[in-house]
Write a protein that holds these residues in place. Sequence first.
Motif, short mmCIF file in Angstrom:
data_model
loop_
_atom_site.label_atom_id
_atom_site.label_comp_id
_atom_site.label_asym_id
_atom_site.label_seq_id
_atom_site.Cartn_x
_atom_site.Cartn_y
_atom_site.Cartn_z
N PRO A 20 7.50 3.01 -6.23
CA PRO A 20 7.25 2.07 -5.13
C PRO A 20 8.53 1.60 -4.45
O PRO A 20 8.58 1.45 -3.22
CB PRO A 20 6.52 0.90 -5.81
N VAL B 274 1.64 1.87 -1.75
CA VAL B 274 2.48 0.85 -2.38
C VAL B 274 1.74 -0.48 -2.45
O VAL B 274 1.77 -1.18 -3.47
CB VAL B 274 3.81 0.70 -1.61
N LYS C 55 1.38 -2.78 -5.65
CA LYS C 55 2.27 -3.94 -5.70
C LYS C 55 1.84 -5.13 -4.85
O LYS C 55 2.34 -6.23 -5.04
CB LYS C 55 3.68 -3.51 -5.26
N ALA D 31 5.46 -5.08 -0.32
CA ALA D 31 5.69 -4.06 0.71
C ALA D 31 6.54 -4.61 1.85
O ALA D 31 7.41 -3.90 2.38
CB ALA D 31 4.35 -3.54 1.23
#
Length: 396
Positions: A16, A280, A284, A289
């Motif tokens: 990520p 991503v 997350k 991001a």
Amino acid sequence: MWKAGRIKSLMNKSKPYLAMISLQFGYAGLNLISKVSLTGGMSNYVLVVYRHVIATIVIAPFAIFLERKSRPKITLPIFMQIFILGLLGPVIDQNFYYLGLKYTSPTFSCAISNMLPAMTFVMAVIFRMEKINMKKVIYQVKVVGTLLTVGGAMVMTLYKGPLVEMFWTKHIQPPKSYASHISPNSDKDWFKGSIFLIIATLAWASLFILQKAALKTYDKHQLTLTTLVCFMGTLQAIAVTFVMERRMSVWSIGWDMNLLAAAYAGIVSSSVSYYVQGRVMKVKGPVFATAFSPLMMVIVAIMASFILAEKIYLGGFVGSLLIILGLYSVLWGKSREEKEKKERERREKLAANSSSSSSTAAQPHINNNHQLVTSNIKDIETGDGVELQQNPEAQH
């Protein structure tokens, strides 16, 4: 074998971070190429249309062949989500961002867009996608980091400072095709460009929040979602262009910087970025991001000084340091929050397993008690059963 497992685990955890850093380099290239194209006279509305036509053509085949099984049906609520995503991203965000970029500069545009982490964090808290507890150090650091990020962007905007001479900028001249179209921006144009950029950033933050909700439906069909958003955005952008641009000549494009800007934006910054960004965010979350966006400003400032001979001032350095400090503060708070979440889930799982084991161990005792009660009932039926029938109160 153990070392190979550790390396594989480290690579999975790093994906990520590497993905978002790579996206910032892609966005930086987009800012520079688009600035040259817009300065040369290309319409921002036409650029948005061509960008998403190319993005749809590039990513649609992958969605059709890789995600053809059990694709979600497009109901009215899903259609409205896709419609709003197309409106927020391709139409509002990108048109206003290109307008702001045209009236200001690449570095300034990136600086204003660094309000994105703060806007997304606030919106995520409002929509209960992010929880905040100011009694804990983790959340205090995340809030302070977000404020530092915005503060650094504002320093770059409000404090110019003396010129910082770099050894590579003394002999660099901007490209002739770019320099011939450069005109000094007035304060009015600069202010107008700032307003356009703020509107674009707000739309971008809203896109992150809604995209998180849409990914629940398209959990295993993210390429399909990206294709639908790009296609919907293309139709909406065409309608906006016909309203805003009455001259048919604005649609003409040749083998020049305009075509490169459209192709680069469509392939890298729309199709690829939408997909990677969605992947991503699924793992997350939206705040993670957007926390990488300040890096784009630093990259643009350096690249613009090399390619376009853009000047670097002290305010840029000070603002960049604040932004990087705020960035890693947010990431530290996010990583600690994830560790606590995993530890809490592990404890809950252990507690559930322990409870299940205890109930299994108690089952033999229950069976023995059941047999004892059954035996006593039989004895009562053969002996004292008449007494129970004559005294109903004994049954309560």
